[in-house]
Scaffold this active site. Structure first.
Site, PDB file in Angstrom:
ATOM      1  N   HIS A 119      29.856   5.538 -24.917  1.00 44.22           N
ATOM      2  CA  HIS A 119      28.970   6.289 -24.786  1.00 44.22           C
ATOM      3  C   HIS A 119      28.635   7.458 -25.584  1.00 44.22           C
ATOM      4  CE1 HIS A 119      30.163   8.959 -22.020  1.00 44.22           C
ATOM      5  NE2 HIS A 119      30.715   8.187 -21.078  1.00 44.22           N
ATOM      6  N   HIS A 164      26.306   2.908 -15.237  1.00 47.04           N
ATOM      7  CA  HIS A 164      24.985   3.250 -14.414  1.00 47.04           C
ATOM      8  C   HIS A 164      24.969   2.496 -13.102  1.00 47.04           C
ATOM      9  CE1 HIS A 164      22.614   4.052 -18.248  1.00 47.04           C
ATOM     10  NE2 HIS A 164      23.382   5.085 -17.927  1.00 47.04           N
ATOM     11  N   ARG A 183      34.601  10.789 -15.690  1.00 44.75           N
ATOM     12  CA  ARG A 183      33.711  11.468 -16.698  1.00 44.75           C
ATOM     13  C   ARG A 183      33.491  12.845 -16.190  1.00 44.75           C
ATOM     14  NH1 ARG A 183      30.108   8.106 -16.385  1.00 44.75           N
ATOM     15  NH2 ARG A 183      28.434   8.842 -14.975  1.00 44.75           N
ATOM     16  N   ASP A 224      27.618  11.249 -10.332  1.00 46.13           N
ATOM     17  CA  ASP A 224      27.001  11.837 -11.438  1.00 46.13           C
ATOM     18  C   ASP A 224      25.425  12.070 -10.762  1.00 46.13           C
ATOM     19  OD1 ASP A 224      25.054  12.098 -13.622  1.00 46.13           O
ATOM     20  OD2 ASP A 224      25.966  10.589 -14.800  1.00 46.13           O
ATOM     21  N   GLU A 249      31.077  16.244 -16.786  1.00 48.68           N
ATOM     22  CA  GLU A 249      29.745  16.655 -17.362  1.00 48.68           C
ATOM     23  C   GLU A 249      29.286  17.911 -16.931  1.00 48.68           C
ATOM     24  OE1 GLU A 249      25.034  14.768 -17.967  1.00 48.68           O
ATOM     25  OE2 GLU A 249      26.566  13.935 -16.501  1.00 48.68           O
ATOM     26  N   HIS A 261      17.027  12.841 -20.226  1.00 44.85           N
ATOM     27  CA  HIS A 261      17.219  12.619 -21.366  1.00 44.85           C
ATOM     28  C   HIS A 261      16.011  13.276 -22.177  1.00 44.85           C
ATOM     29  CE1 HIS A 261      20.927  10.144 -21.690  1.00 44.85           C
ATOM     30  NE2 HIS A 261      20.750   9.863 -20.392  1.00 44.85           N
ATOM     31  N   TYR A 280      36.977   4.923 -19.576  1.00 47.10           N
ATOM     32  CA  TYR A 280      36.766   3.863 -18.426  1.00 47.10           C
ATOM     33  C   TYR A 280      37.697   2.881 -18.640  1.00 47.10           C
ATOM     34  CZ  TYR A 280      32.696   6.940 -18.732  1.00 47.10           C
ATOM     35  OH  TYR A 280      31.737   8.013 -18.813  1.00 47.10           O
ATOM     36  N   GLU A 285      29.492  15.354 -21.970  1.00 48.79           N
ATOM     37  CA  GLU A 285      29.731  14.257 -20.866  1.00 48.79           C
ATOM     38  C   GLU A 285      30.861  13.222 -21.414  1.00 48.79           C
ATOM     39  OE1 GLU A 285      26.700  11.978 -19.415  1.00 48.79           O
ATOM     40  OE2 GLU A 285      25.333  12.950 -20.523  1.00 48.79           O
ATOM     41  N   HIS A 293      23.266  14.560 -24.401  1.00 47.76           N
ATOM     42  CA  HIS A 293      21.849  14.600 -24.905  1.00 47.76           C
ATOM     43  C   HIS A 293      21.012  15.665 -24.211  1.00 47.76           C
ATOM     44  CE1 HIS A 293      21.141  14.153 -20.454  1.00 47.76           C
ATOM     45  NE2 HIS A 293      22.372  13.265 -20.565  1.00 47.76           N
ATOM     46  N   ASP A 302      22.064  17.948 -14.573  1.00 49.16           N
ATOM     47  CA  ASP A 302      22.798  16.732 -15.030  1.00 49.16           C
ATOM     48  C   ASP A 302      24.234  16.905 -14.843  1.00 49.16           C
ATOM     49  OD1 ASP A 302      23.642  14.225 -15.598  1.00 49.16           O
ATOM     50  OD2 ASP A 302      22.466  14.045 -17.234  1.00 49.16           O
ATOM     51  N   ASP A 362       0.844  -1.231   0.116  1.00 52.31           N
ATOM     52  CA  ASP A 362      -0.091  -0.001   0.068  1.00 52.31           C
ATOM     53  C   ASP A 362       0.679   1.162  -0.179  1.00 52.31           C
ATOM     54  OD1 ASP A 362       0.975  -0.010   2.472  1.00 52.31           O
ATOM     55  OD2 ASP A 362      -0.866   0.532   3.583  1.00 52.31           O
TER      56      ASP A 362
END
Length: 441
Positions: free
Chosen positions: A352, A245, A408, A262, A410, A363, A390, A386, A356, A273, A42
């Site tokens: 990648h 991710h 990274r 990130d 960004e 995105h 890696y 970004e 974006h 972002d 619930d």
């Protein structure tokens, strides 16, 4: 969220008017709201309104539908919303009801949501084009399809059925791509607060700490500015930064490792972002600095391409070339740079895209290509930039001192009539600036 102020209502009305103009007099738009989603028995996930619905109305309730009917004699802006219910409002919070949809949100007409099934046939009859994206709201797809079938069955008696169904990507999403000044004000605020959250996280990071504790610093900064997370925060120390991710945020922070964060805060639906990668102990090692400088140079070069008239593919092209040149210089790859890119060899370490669209969705909507060709940048577009590198632990043929380094960087960038505007410049990223900030902890 309180009902919109007069200026906000005018903004929503202008957006609806632009969409109605694009639809034409024989069009009809049907835009459902988001639905509540059960998290565990619930308990619900925190409600987040559908971005298209929010963009056109500011209405923050579930189980609603917005209809735009150009030329409708009783008004072009119709809403179908939940009925007022004193008992449910005690448990779940206030509802606007049809009356509030008119008085607070500017609907020309409003009805309880149960009325939509009865009114759909009349709304759709005589309309040639229906602006509705099938597949986005599965609970409504069969209802709309059934009503169209009914109209077709009686069309011989004079009720013309729609012949064209148009996905919102071709109209509303193109409209959303170019941000208004009102939108940019909200985005700038989200970026400013998010930048402060990243600075706070850098200052709070210490060897022996935990990823989740650093995430808590960021989320505290969001909450105290009436914001929430725009997406699941990534706080990855050491080799965790090589997982694009990574969401666990559960590892201890080790002296000598880097920490990649990130994270972006959402304000009134608009999300920042930002990604930064910095040394947990406050000083980049030699290998870390070498890789970091390659990524930073690629990012700065890519940002410079976000000018009106440039192809939207340029940031990725420029960043990819700069990164590949850097990979060769670092010894990660061998060979001619252009050949390596053509053969996709760079994707081992940079897998990648470089950016974006950004807005109501992290995105954000809007096509990247028109007629198969990369579209040009226009003032009012906001894009992330970004690039990253890696280097997974144990990568064969790579100097071990680079193993486990994931970086990274960004920022969120506004295309203007002149030079690009970096909306997230409040977070340092030059090596000396990062180290100076962390030295003052």
């Amino acid at each position: 969220m309180p009902a919109p102020a007069a200026a906000e209502l005018a903004e929503y009305a202008a957006r609806r008017a632009a969409l109605i103009k694009a639809m034409g007099p024989d069009g009809l738009a049907i835009i459902p709201s988001a639905r509540e989603v059960i998290r565990n028995r619930d308990s619900h996930y925190r409600f987040r309104q559908d971005s298209d619905f929010l963009y056109l109305s500011g209405f923050q309730e579930p189980d609603s539908v917005l209809v735009l009917a150009p030329g409708n004699q009783d008004g072009e802006f119709l809403m179908f919303v939940r009925a007022r219910d004193a008992a449910r409002e005690i448990w779940d919070g206030r509802r606007a009801g049809p009356e509030g949809a008119v008085s607070q949100y500017g609907a020309d007409q409003a009805f309880v949501i149960d009325e939509l099934d009865k009114q759909l046939q009349g709304l759709l009859s005589g309309r040639r084009r229906v602006f509705y994206t099938f597949g986005e709201h599965p609970e409504w797809d069969p209802k709309i399809a059934a009503v169209v079938r009914e109209i077709r069955e009686v069309s011989r008696r004079g009720a013309a059925a729609p012949t064209d169904f148009v996905a919102l990507e071709t109209t509303l999403h193109e409209q959303r791509l170019i941000k208004t000044e009102a939108e940019l004000k909200l985005i700038r605020h989200a970026c400013q607060v998010t930048a402060g959250a990243h600075v706070r996280a850098m200052q709070a990071t210490q060897p022996g700490g935990w990823e989740w504790a650093v995430a808590a610093e960021i989320h505290h900064e969001f909450e105290r500015h009436d914001m929430q997370c725009g997406y699941g925060s990534i706080v990855g120390g050491g080799e965790n930064a090589c997982i694009l991710h990574y969401k666990e945020n559960e590892s201890q922070l080790n002296n000598g490792d880097l920490l990649l964060i990130d994270a972006g805060g959402e304000y009134r639906g608009y999300t920042a972002d930002i990604t930064r990668t910095f040394p947990i102990n406050g000083r980049y090692s030699g290998a870390q600095k070498e890789v970091y400088e390659v990524v930073l140079a690629a990012q700065l070069a890519a940002i410079a391409t976000l000018t009106a008239g440039n192809a939207s593919s340029r940031p990725h092209e420029v960043a990819t070339k700069a990164l590949t040149e850097g990979m060769v210089a670092l010894g990660l790859l061998e060979g001619d740079v252009d050949t390596l890119i053509a053969e996709g060899k760079h994707r081992q370490f940079y897998m990648h895209g470089t950016g974006h669209w950004l807005g109501l969705d992290v995105h954000d909507v809007g096509r990247y290509k028109l007629d198969g060709v990369a579209r040009n940048f226009e003032p009012g577009m906001v894009m992330t930039v970004e690039p990253g590198l890696y280097i997974a632990p144990g990568t064969e043929g790579v100097d071990p001192r680079f193993h486990g380094i994931g970086i990274r960087i960004e920022d969120d960038v506004l295309v203007t009539g002149g030079a690009p505007e970096v909306l997230t410049s409040g977070v340092p990223k030059a090596v000396a600036e990062v180290e100076a900030l962390m030295a003052g902890r």
